[in-house]
Design an enzyme around this catalytic site. Sequence first.
Site, mmCIF file in Angstrom:
data_model
loop_
_atom_site.group_PDB
_atom_site.id
_atom_site.type_symbol
_atom_site.label_atom_id
_atom_site.label_comp_id
_atom_site.label_asym_id
_atom_site.label_seq_id
_atom_site.Cartn_x
_atom_site.Cartn_y
_atom_site.Cartn_z
ATOM 1 N N LYS A 15 -19.712 -93.182 -1.974
ATOM 2 C CA LYS A 15 -18.182 -93.334 -1.623
ATOM 3 C C LYS A 15 -17.630 -93.498 -3.060
ATOM 4 O O LYS A 15 -18.359 -93.896 -4.048
ATOM 5 C CB LYS A 15 -17.919 -94.424 -0.674
ATOM 6 N N LYS B 254 -27.573 -103.128 4.481
ATOM 7 C CA LYS B 254 -27.646 -104.567 4.432
ATOM 8 C C LYS B 254 -28.350 -104.833 5.661
ATOM 9 O O LYS B 254 -27.913 -104.562 6.705
ATOM 10 C CB LYS B 254 -26.473 -105.256 3.949
ATOM 11 N N HIS C 17 -16.337 -100.054 4.858
ATOM 12 C CA HIS C 17 -16.887 -101.089 5.104
ATOM 13 C C HIS C 17 -16.477 -101.570 6.430
ATOM 14 O O HIS C 17 -17.340 -101.780 7.616
ATOM 15 C CB HIS C 17 -17.092 -102.089 4.216
ATOM 16 N N HIS D 151 -23.543 -98.368 0.769
ATOM 17 C CA HIS D 151 -24.639 -99.335 0.641
ATOM 18 C C HIS D 151 -24.342 -100.517 1.753
ATOM 19 O O HIS D 151 -25.542 -101.206 2.100
ATOM 20 C CB HIS D 151 -24.637 -99.828 -0.804
ATOM 21 N N ASP E 219 -10.601 -99.558 -0.541
ATOM 22 C CA ASP E 219 -11.816 -100.277 -1.245
ATOM 23 C C ASP E 219 -12.817 -100.504 -0.186
ATOM 24 O O ASP E 219 -13.935 -100.243 -0.124
ATOM 25 C CB ASP E 219 -11.491 -101.223 -2.120
#
Length: 461
Positions: free
Chosen positions: A141, A175, A233, A171, A228
């Site tokens: 990304k 997690k 996310h 990423h 961002d």
Amino acid sequence: MRTIPDADAFLLFGATGDLAKKKLWPALYELTTEGRLDMPIVGIARSDWTDEQMRDRARESVRAKLGDNVDDEMLEALCSRVRYLAGDYTNESTWPRLAELTEGAEVPLSFLSIPPFLFDDVVEGMASVGMTNKGRVVVEKPFGRDLASAQELNDTLHKHLDEQQIFRIDHFLGKEPVQNLMVFRFANSMLEPIWNRNHVRSVTITMAEAFGIEGRGAFYDEVGAIRDVVQNHLLQMVALMAMEPPASQDPAAFRDEKVKVFKAMKPLDPEQVVRGQVEGYLDEDGVAENSDTETFAAMTLEIESWRWQGVPFHIRAGKALAETVTEAVVEFKQPPRMLFADEDDCPEPNRLRFRMKPDDRITMTMQAKVPGLAMVSDDVDLSVDYEEALGGDGPDAYERLIADALVGDERLFARQDGVEEAWRIVEPMLEPSDKVIVYPAGSWGPAEADRVSPMASGPVC
């Protein structure tokens, strides 16, 4: 069910860059120790390096990350497979040389740790020597800056690659705490009957960082909090909280359900969004004079599905806030009658909290009787520390995701339609008409944010 071959070569474009140094070489080392990376590894970049210089960079990266916990034998096993190719991605001579270094490999996995504007040159070059026939490509990304650029990027990749060959890596999804959220939802059948609009009052997702932009002014000023972390996310977290159980363990079934959540969401309503900018942001190097870029965003999202109609999903994310916290909180509706409370008191609702930072903890807030003569209740936390209860903190996100890409498991990677739907949702706020509201560092953002994303809903009596 399609048969998916394992990758038989690993190509790292941008091998001398910062991401490779901090994350990718340590991840490749860990995969080597697990016996998952017994294949040629080629680092590709423009720097005029030798094979040995590339190996030295790999050693340096691994030791910087792991310190004394490095197995020298395993590190040398990794380095023995490493070759380096110095080449310009726009030069036709680069690609036959790369093919020669990976001769015999039929399913190369290429990690593009390079700016997106270079993707076209790299994919075109690999296609010219047959590397895109069966190979896979991992792309980092951002997947565009808006819906139009995301579609253009997808068109670039699809010139020579099928969707199943493209692994868009975020990423965050690698997690352990994020994956634990998904497992906790679907592995505990007692949650399913109450995981809906009949019992849930609201869902609140927070990604707060106590630090600022840390010298990345020029980069951050072109991005902002919504691009961002919200578009990727946090919308991914919303999908994990709201998706239906997949029909099978097939990766496509899992990604289908996430995309259904996005499709059920309206584009952001500017009236339900508050943008903030931390005091002092305009003094940062690289930040434009009078910049209106947000370092904070709070919003309410709606999911128009049978399960979630009418349940607000609140998001709050920002820099230079009071704490560094990443969590998702499900607040349940209160009992229909307040039996165990003083006349002027009101019990708190039950809450299920998935905390990912600063610790990996799941907490259920219940009501229990307070000792004494009065029949009143108070909060009791039933809490599980993930690392303490299950031991260890699991593999690094990049290690996990590269391992999945090596065997062709697409489950934790973004798909084209999901990326485009996420951009559709946030697009009304990419060129906002409102001005940012300045907030002090160390706060929880502008006070106005409580209107669209309350820090705590509190009881309703």
